[in-house]
Design a protein around this motif. Structure first.
Motif, mmCIF file in Angstrom:
data_model
loop_
_atom_site.group_PDB
_atom_site.id
_atom_site.type_symbol
_atom_site.label_atom_id
_atom_site.label_comp_id
_atom_site.label_asym_id
_atom_site.label_seq_id
_atom_site.Cartn_x
_atom_site.Cartn_y
_atom_site.Cartn_z
ATOM 1 N N PRO A 100 -4.931 -2.926 -0.873
ATOM 2 C CA PRO A 100 -6.175 -2.217 -0.552
ATOM 3 C C PRO A 100 -6.229 -0.881 -1.295
ATOM 4 N N VAL A 101 -7.431 -0.437 -1.594
ATOM 5 C CA VAL A 101 -7.577 0.882 -2.210
ATOM 6 C C VAL A 101 -7.505 1.974 -1.154
ATOM 7 N N HIS A 102 -7.631 1.560 0.114
ATOM 8 C CA HIS A 102 -7.580 2.546 1.192
ATOM 9 C C HIS A 102 -7.301 1.834 2.514
ATOM 10 N N ILE A 103 -6.507 2.462 3.350
ATOM 11 C CA ILE A 103 -6.349 2.027 4.742
ATOM 12 C C ILE A 103 -6.743 3.226 5.596
ATOM 13 N N ASP A 104 -7.759 3.016 6.409
ATOM 14 C CA ASP A 104 -8.312 4.102 7.204
ATOM 15 C C ASP A 104 -8.126 3.816 8.689
ATOM 16 N N ARG A 105 -7.660 4.803 9.411
ATOM 17 C CA ARG A 105 -7.521 4.708 10.872
ATOM 18 C C ARG A 105 -8.621 5.572 11.487
ATOM 19 N N HIS A 106 -9.479 4.957 12.279
ATOM 20 C CA HIS A 106 -10.570 5.721 12.871
ATOM 21 C C HIS A 106 -10.928 5.180 14.249
ATOM 22 N N GLY A 107 -11.457 6.061 15.052
ATOM 23 C CA GLY A 107 -11.838 5.716 16.415
ATOM 24 C C GLY A 107 -13.183 5.015 16.475
ATOM 25 N N ILE A 108 -13.289 4.098 17.416
ATOM 26 C CA ILE A 108 -14.526 3.374 17.691
ATOM 27 C C ILE A 108 -14.915 3.716 19.131
ATOM 28 N N ALA A 128 2.264 6.867 3.282
ATOM 29 C CA ALA A 128 3.138 5.950 4.033
ATOM 30 C C ALA A 128 3.354 6.396 5.478
ATOM 31 N N ALA A 129 3.568 7.675 5.707
ATOM 32 C CA ALA A 129 3.836 8.159 7.067
ATOM 33 C C ALA A 129 2.663 7.877 8.001
ATOM 34 N N GLY A 130 1.456 7.903 7.489
ATOM 35 C CA GLY A 130 0.279 7.642 8.309
ATOM 36 C C GLY A 130 0.185 6.206 8.799
ATOM 37 N N ARG A 169 2.748 0.215 12.224
ATOM 38 C CA ARG A 169 4.032 -0.525 12.231
ATOM 39 C C ARG A 169 4.630 -0.535 13.643
ATOM 40 N N ALA A 170 4.577 0.605 14.321
ATOM 41 C CA ALA A 170 5.137 0.701 15.672
ATOM 42 C C ALA A 170 4.383 -0.195 16.643
ATOM 43 N N LEU A 171 3.069 -0.234 16.543
ATOM 44 C CA LEU A 171 2.275 -1.083 17.418
ATOM 45 C C LEU A 171 2.640 -2.557 17.221
ATOM 46 N N TYR A 212 0.832 -1.201 0.000
ATOM 47 C CA TYR A 212 0.000 0.000 0.000
ATOM 48 C C TYR A 212 0.874 1.260 0.000
ATOM 49 N N ALA A 213 1.913 1.272 0.840
ATOM 50 C CA ALA A 213 2.809 2.432 0.915
ATOM 51 C C ALA A 213 3.563 2.625 -0.399
ATOM 52 N N GLU A 214 3.866 1.533 -1.074
ATOM 53 C CA GLU A 214 4.522 1.630 -2.380
ATOM 54 C C GLU A 214 3.570 2.239 -3.411
#
Length: 182
Positions: free
Chosen positions: A115-123, A22-24, A29-31, A14-16
């Protein structure tokens, strides 16, 4: 069960494809590097989910009215022990929520693993399930279908509708625009 190595492989692909995003992905990665069990829904620092951006022949996108969140969303959900790949998990969730069998789904070759998108969101917290507020890292895959007939899973989904992307959100419009140019 999906391994962390697979998650990282997909993050790299995805980052490629989307270097500007990529930074997002660094917090994910850290987790993983810290030993976070990101493939488990019980990892409340954040965990991976999979979603489906489903497009019909007319360019409409399938949205489901999610029971627990009371919102219109793209189909998707948590990883399960039977899942071997993130793409497979997205297809499984699609079959469970709206009844599309795997053979009815077409994944454009250029998007087969990416993926066409990777989304980080709160639940929000869910006291009924004993879950604190947490984050989802939603890996969204593009699927195309010819037959738009659906069978709802009433346990999680209240309704479903085929809509023009602009009727939902700018984010969905942006996702589909990105999907045009691999």
């Amino acid at each position: 069960m999906i391994r962390h190595a697979h998650v990282l492989e997909i993050v790299d692909l995805y980052a490629e494809r989307f270097p500007e995003r990529a930074a997002g992905l660094e917090p994910l990665r850290a987790l993983i590097a810290e030993g976070g069990e990101v493939t488990s829904r019980h990892e409340f620092r954040g965990h991976v989910t999979c979603g489906a951006v489903v497009r019909d022949a007319e360019g409409r996108v399938l949205l489901v009215h999610h029971r627990a969140l009371d919102r219109w969303l793209m189909p998707g959900g948590h990883l399960e022990a039977v899942d071997r790949t993130l793409l497979g998990a997205a297809a499984r969730e699609l079959a469970e929520e709206v009844g599309f069998p795997p053979e009815a789904l077409r994944v454009p070759l250029v998007w087969h693993e990416v993926p066409v998108h990777i989304d980080r969101h709160g639940i929000p917290a869910n006291p009924k399930k004993g879950e604190p507020a947490h984050e989802h890292w939603d890996f969204r895959y593009l699927f195309e279908v010819a037959d738009t007939a659906i069978t709802l899973q009433a346990e999680e989904v209240l309704d479903a509708a085929w809509r023009a992307p602009a009727e939902h959100s700018q984010q969905l419009v942006d996702i589909l625009e990105a999907a045009k140019a691999p």
